[in-house]
Design an enzyme around this catalytic site. Structure first.
Site, PDB file in Angstrom:
ATOM      1  N   ASP A 217      -8.574  85.687   8.067  1.00  6.93           N
ATOM      2  CA  ASP A 217      -7.811  85.456   6.846  1.00  6.93           C
ATOM      3  C   ASP A 217      -8.138  86.527   5.805  1.00  6.93           C
ATOM      4  O   ASP A 217      -9.282  86.970   5.676  1.00  6.93           O
ATOM      5  CB  ASP A 217      -8.170  84.071   6.304  1.00  6.93           C
ATOM      6  CG  ASP A 217      -7.456  83.746   5.023  1.00  6.93           C
ATOM      7  OD1 ASP A 217      -6.249  83.455   5.082  1.00  6.93           O
ATOM      8  OD2 ASP A 217      -8.098  83.794   3.950  1.00  6.93           O
ATOM      9  N   GLU A 248      -4.973  89.144   9.176  1.00  6.67           N
ATOM     10  CA  GLU A 248      -3.895  88.942   8.223  1.00  6.67           C
ATOM     11  C   GLU A 248      -3.879  90.106   7.237  1.00  6.67           C
ATOM     12  O   GLU A 248      -4.790  90.256   6.421  1.00  6.67           O
ATOM     13  CB  GLU A 248      -4.085  87.631   7.457  1.00  6.67           C
ATOM     14  CG  GLU A 248      -2.920  87.364   6.510  1.00  6.67           C
ATOM     15  CD  GLU A 248      -3.265  86.426   5.366  1.00  6.67           C
ATOM     16  OE1 GLU A 248      -2.335  85.826   4.816  1.00  6.67           O
ATOM     17  OE2 GLU A 248      -4.461  86.321   5.010  1.00  6.67           O
TER      18      GLU A 248
END
Length: 494
Positions: A217, A248
């Site tokens: 993330d 990401e």
């Protein structure tokens, strides 16, 4: 992640050059085949561990999904005064496995059950930050840990965080993006050996439990060399392989996805915007040139119609769009670009901050696909589940036999292993009705199951069947927001 920078996705839409629709010759050169992960991933957003174990056994494994992405298993903040919103999960307070989805034992049991069903488990790992300003004085974490911002006893102290303790103000300043705070979240010194060692202990514990990889993330907010140092310290998986890593990265003029490909695959939001917008508007002929619109090669990209952020941020398409959303996901499973990921989460209605169905203490209730619509099981929808077998059957093949009508109907082959037709329903001013025509494929002659209309199981088709002639042609009618998908492993009597 709950980023302010989702505005970047909108900006990307303005930067995409949409090619005009064309009908290239049937013998065009094949596009590059997929070489990323081993098959489709399902992001099982918010699902608790015991429910996931059952879903792997009953549906995900039998349908052939390669892996699931699970929500962060770490202990996180509890925001009772905000109704336990979904973004609690992205504010860790320790690396103990005590989230609202269950504890360490139920997590490990889930991993074993999914692996036993042939489904790998990828963990959504939050490494960029800990809790944020908005959780100050909200009480202990989901496992009972007392904490304050910049002070997480037994995990991190004040010196483990960057000195820039203000929100990122200028996204064109790479130093700010990587050192200041994303919406008030305490930004970790990922260049620190102490921080890296602490994170590696957490990640390697998960690998030793049978986890097969990680979605990292907020990777855009960490230097790629910091991520590289962490990836280099990871254990092998229980099967003796390198863990699968995907990062990401919401790319923009300051941060390119290609900066991170040395560490693993990268999410491409350009794809999300293009495909979602095309199917929402009904004009899909230009999608043939998708690989040319991103700087990531097919073997480097993770692609998706929606994720947990985009579906909450005025998306072109979400689960509320029904057939159009399912058809876009089916296209993602059919088209030869990237590793496809499907989103299955929960119905949040008009409250985009809403967390998953929970008890009075904020702990997630059991999830299920018959739970009165509370859980959105996109992975089970017939047009999507049927395409998993298509995706596996055509793996390693390129794009051929392309045809389009310049607007809402496209058709293409995947070598001689599969062929797909999509009718998106049509944009305003275009013919949005059914299409009847003869399509030309490279499939061998035979009777095939249209897996967009029903599963092919035990040699029987649960939907429409189509006869392909000796020259590869077949004639059919394709209704709006529907399609045809034929592949070599769904031939009746084959």
């Amino acid at each position: 992640m709950r980023p302010v920078v989702l505005a970047t996705i909108t900006a990307l839409a303005g930067a995409v050059v949409v090619p005009s629709a064309t009908t290239p010759p049937a013998d065009e050169a094949a596009a590059a085949p997929i070489t990323g992960a081993e098959g489709p991933i399902v992001q099982m957003f918010g699902w608790p561990w015991e429910s996931l174990a059952e879903e792997c056994r009953s549906s995900l494994g039998p349908d052939g999904y390669a892996a699931i992405q699970v929500s962060p298993p770490t202990e996180h903040v509890q925001l009772a005064d905000q109704g336990y919103p979904w973004y609690e999960d992205y504010q860790p307070v320790s690396y103990d496995l005590r989230s609202r989805r269950g504890g360490a034992e139920s997590f490990e049991n889930m991993v074993a059950a999914c692996n036993g069903a042939g489904v790998k488990v990828y963990v959504d790992a939050v490494l960029n930050h800990m809790s944020g300003s908005g959780s100050q004085d909200s009480g202990p974490g989901s496992g009972g840990t007392e904490y304050s911002k910049y002070d997480y006893p037994g995990t991190y102290a004040d010196s483990d965080f960057h000195d820039c303790r203000e929100d990122i103000a200028d996204y064109t300043d790479q130093w700010e993006v990587r050192n200041c705070e994303l919406v008030g979240l305490a930004d970790l010194r990922t260049e620190s050996s102490k921080v890296r060692d602490t994170q590696l202990a957490y990640l390697n514990r998960l690998l030793d439990m049978g986890v097969s990889g990680f979605r990292l993330d907020g990777s855009k907010h960490m230097p790629p060399e910091d991520i590289a140092a962490i990836v280099d310290g990871l254990h092998e998986t229980s099967t003796g392989n390198e863990p699968y890593i995907y990062q990401e990265v919401i790319a923009d003029s300051t941060t390119r996805g290609t900066e991170y490909t040395g560490n693993g695959d990268v999410t491409t939001f350009t794809y999300t915007d293009r495909v979602s917008s095309a199917f929402a508007k009904g004009s899909i002929a230009g999608l043939r040139n998708l690989p040319e619109e991103t700087d990531l090669g097919s073997g480097q990209a993770v692609v998706f119609v929606a994720n947990h952020d985009t579906e909450r941020d005025s998306p072109p398409l979400s689960y509320e769009d029904g057939a159009a959303y399912d058809l876009a996901n089916s296209f993602t499973l059919a088209f030869p670009y990237g590793t496809p990921r499907i989103l299955s989460g929960f119905d949040f209605g008009d409250d985009t901050d809403a967390g998953p169905p929970s008890d009075d203490n904020g702990f997630t209730r059991p999830a299920g696909c018959a739970d009165d619509g509370a859980w959105v099981c996109t992975h089970r929808h017939t047009p999507v589940a049927g395409m998993v077998g298509f995706n596996q059957a055509v793996r390693g093949t390129g794009l051929n036999d392309w045809w389009d009508n310049g607007g809402n109907v496209i058709a293409f082959g995947r070598g001689d292993a599969g062929f797909a037709v999509f009718n998106s329903g049509g944009a305003q001013g275009q013919d949005s009705g059914e299409t009847t025509r003869q399509f030309r494929s490279s499939l061998p002659a035979g009777t095939y199951c249209n897996v967009l209309t029903g599963r092919f199981e035990n040699g029987e088709c649960g939907g429409e069947t189509i006869e392909v002639n000796s020259d590869g042609t077949f004639t059919t009618t394709v209704e709006p927001n529907s399609g045809v998908a034929l592949h070599q492993d769904a031939e009746l009597g084959g």
